[in-house]
Scaffold this active site. Structure first.
Site, short mmCIF file in Angstrom:
data_model
loop_
_atom_site.label_atom_id
_atom_site.label_comp_id
_atom_site.label_asym_id
_atom_site.label_seq_id
_atom_site.Cartn_x
_atom_site.Cartn_y
_atom_site.Cartn_z
CD GLU A 59 32.99 22.78 35.50
OE1 GLU A 59 33.29 22.79 36.70
OE2 GLU A 59 32.17 21.98 35.00
CD GLU A 72 30.20 18.58 30.93
OE1 GLU A 72 29.51 18.73 31.97
OE2 GLU A 72 31.44 18.68 30.93
CG ASN A 118 33.73 21.67 28.45
OD1 ASN A 118 32.92 21.82 27.54
ND2 ASN A 118 33.53 20.81 29.44
CG HIS A 136 25.26 20.70 32.84
ND1 HIS A 136 24.92 19.36 32.76
CD2 HIS A 136 26.61 20.74 32.77
CE1 HIS A 136 26.01 18.63 32.65
NE2 HIS A 136 27.05 19.45 32.65
CG ASP A 186 22.20 17.44 32.17
OD1 ASP A 186 22.33 18.67 32.30
OD2 ASP A 186 22.78 16.62 32.91
#
Ligand code: G3I
Length: 359
Positions: free
Chosen positions: A170, A276, A211, A247, A278
């Site tokens: 990030e 990751e 990432n 996400h 979701d």
């Protein structure tokens, strides 16, 4: 705005308890965790892809169904928190490796690979480090040495046992400018290349990743990563992968040009991974929202399966029982493929169908 606002976490955590019970009440009944049909893992093995999950180490120790599902459905695991700096070095020079060691041992025992997460981040830093920089007792030269030692110690400890490391996490803002983090402020932009070089020296075989979130499709942020990766690789910096967190939230729509985005990183000779995934929604849950959620999971998976560069697809937890989402996004949840009682949602079946269809 889709991006993640961690600063709201403490204030909103209280609301999570009430929200969870609402979700349980409205979710349609579905099959139990041990239900029929091939596991995600069996299908992924056949498709030649890693299907992963973030692992909550407390749940892994205390919850048999959680443990069983982790083993049954996933051939890759990521530490949700226990490899982060705040966890591995809570006091300066005092390491707490046990929870991370436990995960690595668990994975080995169950034939799973491990994604390492994460070495350089602006969040979940130990208090001794942030306060030392703030009060001036740690200067830039010392901070650089501290970062090098942290990366070296952690990567060496798990040398040969980590398939992919999220080396820097990030580092860009939404507009594609570098994030105004402690690292950028104190060390300047060269900390990114340094981090990759130190990690590579400590474990030359691990694949080293950038990432981030909100980089699924082509946009200012993912383009900043593309330009950074291109430049670093041209300079010989060992950057081998681009991790797309994934996400998503159904109320914001599905990102555009995901396949094109994966393809351009692949064209640089890099690996890609969904790291990751979701898909949250505004509560309460209904069947239409669940169907949309299922299609989002499937579309991300299909994008991965459709790209030669993408061999790893990780969900950020597989049950709502332990999901981070309700504690951060007030009024939102139901983001994972299974509900709080491990009932399979349409999203779970979508992943299964996608894996069964293969590449
Ligand atoms: O470890 C302490 C524990 O000692 C204490 O009792 C408890 C009280 O609330 O807090 C525990 O720490 C929490 C930690 O998770 C471990 O459970 C922190 O408060 C909480 O902030 C932390 O949240 C994690 C978050 O990263 C931190 O930013 C989430 O579980 C984790 O899912 C989340 O993961 C991030 C990825 O690393 C990077 N990408 C975004 C993703 C979602 O935010």
């Amino acid at each position: 705005m889709r991006h993640i606002n961690r600063f709201r976490l403490p204030a909103l955590a209280l609301a999570a308890g009430t929200l969870l019970s609402t979700v349980v009440a409205v979710q349609p009944a579905s099959a139990s965790a041990g239900g029929h049909g091939p596991s995600l893992r069996a299908l992924a093995d056949r498709a030649g892809v890693r299907i992963g999950t973030a692992v909550d180490m407390t749940a892994l120790a205390d919850d048999r169904t959680y443990r069983g599902t982790t083993i049954r459905d996933y051939n890759s695991v990521t530490a949700e928190n226990v490899m982060k700096w705040e966890s591995v070095e809570p006091e300066r020079g005092v390491h707490n490796w046990k929870p991370a060691d436990d995960l690595v041992r668990f994975a080995r025992a169950h034939g799973q690979v491990v994604r390492g997460h994460t070495l350089v981040w602006h969040s979940q830093l130990p208090a001794w480090l942030t306060s030392g920089v703030e009060d001036g007792s740690i200067d830039a030269a010392e901070l650089r040495g501290i970062l090098r030692d942290h990366i070296t110690a952690e990567v060496k400890r798990y040398k040969g046992k980590i398939q992919q490391w999220d080396v820097v996490n990030e580092v860009f803002e939404e507009d594609g400018s570098l994030r105004n983090s402690i690292w950028l402020r104190e060390l300047g932009p060269s900390y990114i290349a340094d981090a990759f070089r130190w990690a590579h020296a400590a474990d030359p075989k691990a694949k080293l990743f950038l990432n981030d979130y909100n980089v699924e499709g082509v946009n200012a942020k993912s383009t900043a990563y593309y330009e950074l990766a291109k430049r670093l690789r041209a300079e010989g910096v060992p950057v081998q992968g681009f991790g797309i967190q994934g996400h998503l939230a159904i109320q914001y729509g599905f990102p555009g040009q995901v396949a094109e985005n994966l393809a351009r990183f692949g064209a640089l000779g890099m690996q890609t991974a969904f790291t990751e995934v979701d898909v949250r929604m505004i509560l309460p849950v209904d069947e239409t929202k669940q169907a949309t959620q299922a299609s989002y999971y499937r579309r991300l998976l299909d994008a991965c399966l459709g790209a030669r560069s993408c061999r790893s697809f990780t969900v950020w937890g597989f049950t709502d029982k332990y999901s981070w989402v309700p504690g951060v996004f007030e009024g939102q949840g139901s983001a994972t493929p299974m509900d709080e009682t491990y009932g399979r949602k349409p999203a779970y079946e979508a992943l299964r169908e996608g894996l069964a269809a293969g590449r």
